[in-house]
Design a protein around this motif. Structure first.
Motif, PDB file in Angstrom:
ATOM      1  N   LEU A 275      23.878  -2.462 -29.092  1.00  0.00           N
ATOM      2  CA  LEU A 275      25.383  -1.762 -29.267  1.00  0.00           C
ATOM      3  C   LEU A 275      26.284  -2.006 -27.926  1.00  0.00           C
ATOM      4  O   LEU A 275      27.478  -2.232 -28.021  1.00  0.00           O
ATOM      5  CB  LEU A 275      25.210  -0.205 -29.518  1.00  0.00           C
TER       6      LEU A 275
ATOM      7  N   LYS B 122      28.949  -1.132 -34.599  1.00  0.00           N
ATOM      8  CA  LYS B 122      28.914   0.140 -34.517  1.00  0.00           C
ATOM      9  C   LYS B 122      28.555   0.855 -36.104  1.00  0.00           C
ATOM     10  O   LYS B 122      27.829   1.857 -36.136  1.00  0.00           O
ATOM     11  CB  LYS B 122      30.074   0.927 -34.199  1.00  0.00           C
TER      12      LYS B 122
ATOM     13  N   LYS C 189      25.498   3.483 -36.854  1.00  0.00           N
ATOM     14  CA  LYS C 189      25.576   4.615 -37.389  1.00  0.00           C
ATOM     15  C   LYS C 189      24.958   4.705 -38.860  1.00  0.00           C
ATOM     16  O   LYS C 189      24.472   5.876 -38.985  1.00  0.00           O
ATOM     17  CB  LYS C 189      27.327   4.757 -38.036  1.00  0.00           C
TER      18      LYS C 189
END
Length: 468
Positions: A91, A97, A101
């Motif tokens: 990341l 992202k 997540k």
């Protein structure tokens, strides 16, 4: 020249289907002394009674280890820590992202909020080095792996793998200790973006294609030169079309060859597939999808019927039929008598039959599954869909489809109201030879198609690694 000795470690029955059944080690066996090492755990994989093992591998070439499942559970703690550590590093290097997540959301459900917090915390510098050292010292290398290496004195270790399991951490530690090169063969195209290595890196990691290679560098920390694209061992069969023509294949699958034939490939985790099939039946009946017939192929790992899902075989269908080669398995999967002789359990479908089916059909409709990639390899238009009326964001289970859904040539449906209109658009792509060539070209990103077979490439790699 003295023949080299190679140990191939196997700890899952799926690996048997994808590698052993497809003769992926044939060229290795022709020029080396190959020994197969299985982890015998009767509660999960009883290799001593496995038909593929009995039929394909001589007893004198088999060795057994008995690593307990409890030990893999202990390794799993370090695995989770390193999984989040590696993905956090990725990341910081501009990885997705959304991917991170999705990973957090998945494991929040799997291990809980408190354990997730501790796993992420334990991955930070200094803390991680201390924890990793403690695990390595405490667990060491399992004695059965040490014994088989001492007994056989191999020149090369090979492990076809999901990138987790009974053997992988033992072999990561054994390879440098005994100064033996170690090769890991990925089982699938999703392995590199959802897994992590926690005790080392292999000398070479063999993946399906550039898609997996990118993920191996990004999320696992492999160097580019040590990731090799060999294609998929189980998809070698797709390089050669079946000998039967369309009429013969249609007879085999009991359908009318003059119709536009659509394959509806079922999902591994049960959903209300019958409901979706009824939408297709109605659309064909009302000529929204004219002159079509649907072949329903249940997923070989599907579960039973979910709440309110109707038994496919209990309904009258005019335009939909079940793949006859999967009929008995479907009956078994929906049976309430899981302990009866009727129950088959996980079914290992024959890829030669899938090759015939994908050659016959004109297009494929499927939930997010590898069948979509297989269809692209055959140049067949595809329509993918998630569970209807959900957010477009991909869960951790499907995050490897991120590049797939962005392709101009693939069709994706997220809303139930759009399902039939999207199917109508799919029909427009049928028999377009230019479009078919584009699909095949696109598929190479996911599954490389080198001229040499998987078996021959692996044999060349073994020679290279054992030549010094």
């Amino acid at each position: 020249m003295k023949r080299k000795k190679i140990l191939i470690f196997i700890d899952s029955d799926v690996i048997l289907r994808h590698f052993i059944l497809n003769d992926s080690f044939k060229d290795l066996e022709n020029s080396n002394d190959v020994i197969y090492v299985f982890n015998q755990d009767k509660k999960r994989f009883d290799f001593k009674k496995n038909k593929i093992v009995i039929d394909k591998i001589p007893q004198k070439k088999i060795r057994y280890c008995y690593i307990p499942r409890k030990r893999t559970g202990v390794w799993f703690l370090l695995y989770i820590i390193n999984l989040f550590r590696q993905h956090r590093i990725a990341l910081n290097k501009n990885a997705s992202k959304k991917h991170y997540k999705a990973l957090v959301k998945h494991y929040l459900f799997e291990i809980g909020k408190r354990n997730l917090f501790l796993a992420r915390l334990a991955g930070y510098p200094i803390i991680y080095q201390i924890i990793n050292y403690i695990f390595s010292i405490r667990l060491g290398i399992h004695k059965d792996v040490i014994d088989v290496i001492n007994l056989e004195n191999p020149d090369l270790l090979i492990h076809p793998s999901f990138l987790h399991g009974y053997f992988i951490n033992e072999l990561f530690k054994a390879s440098p200790k005994y100064k033996i090169p170690f090769v890991v063969l990925t089982n699938s195209w999703d392995n590199c973006c959802t897994k992590a290595f926690c005790t080392g890196l292999p000398d070479k990691l063999v993946v399906w294609g550039e898609h997996s290679k990118k993920h191996a560098q990004q999320y696992i920390g492999m160097s580019e030169k040590n990731v090799l694209c060999f294609g998929a061992a189980q998809f070698e069969v797709y390089k050669n079309p079946p000998k039967e023509d369309r009429n013969e294949l249609a007879k085999y699958f009991q359908v009318d060859p003059t119709k536009k034939l659509l394959l509806y490939a079922g999902v591994g985790h049960s959903e209300d597939e019958t409901s979706n099939l009824k939408l297709l039946e109605k659309a064909i009946e009302n000529s929204i999808l004219p002159n079509c017939h649907v072949i329903y192929r249940p997923h070989p790992w599907r579960g039973g019927l979910i709440e309110n899902e109707e038994d496919f075989l209990s309904l009258n269908w005019e335009h939909i039929s079940i793949d006859p080669t999967m009929l008995e398995y479907y009956k078994s999967s929906i049976s309430d008598k899981k302990d009866s002789k009727q129950y088959i359990g996980m079914y290992l479908a024959d890829y030669s039959i899938t090759n015939k089916l994908l050659t016959l059909v004109d297009a494929v409709i499927s939930p997010f599954s590898t069948m979509l990639i297989e269809s692209m390899l055959k140049g067949k238009p595809v329509l993918a869909f998630l569970k209807f009326d959900q957010k477009k964001s991909l869960s951790n289970e499907f995050i490897h489809f991120a590049e797939f859904v962005e392709l101009e040539e693939t069709n994706t449906c997220y809303q139930k109201k759009d399902f039939i209109p999207e199917c109508a658009e799919l029909l427009k792509q049928i028999n377009d030879k230019t479009f078919s060539k584009k699909l095949k070209k696109r598929s190479n990103f996911f599954v490389s198609q080198p001229q040499d077979s998987y078996s021959k490439q692996l044999s060349k790699l073994a020679k290279e690694l054992t030549s010094n």
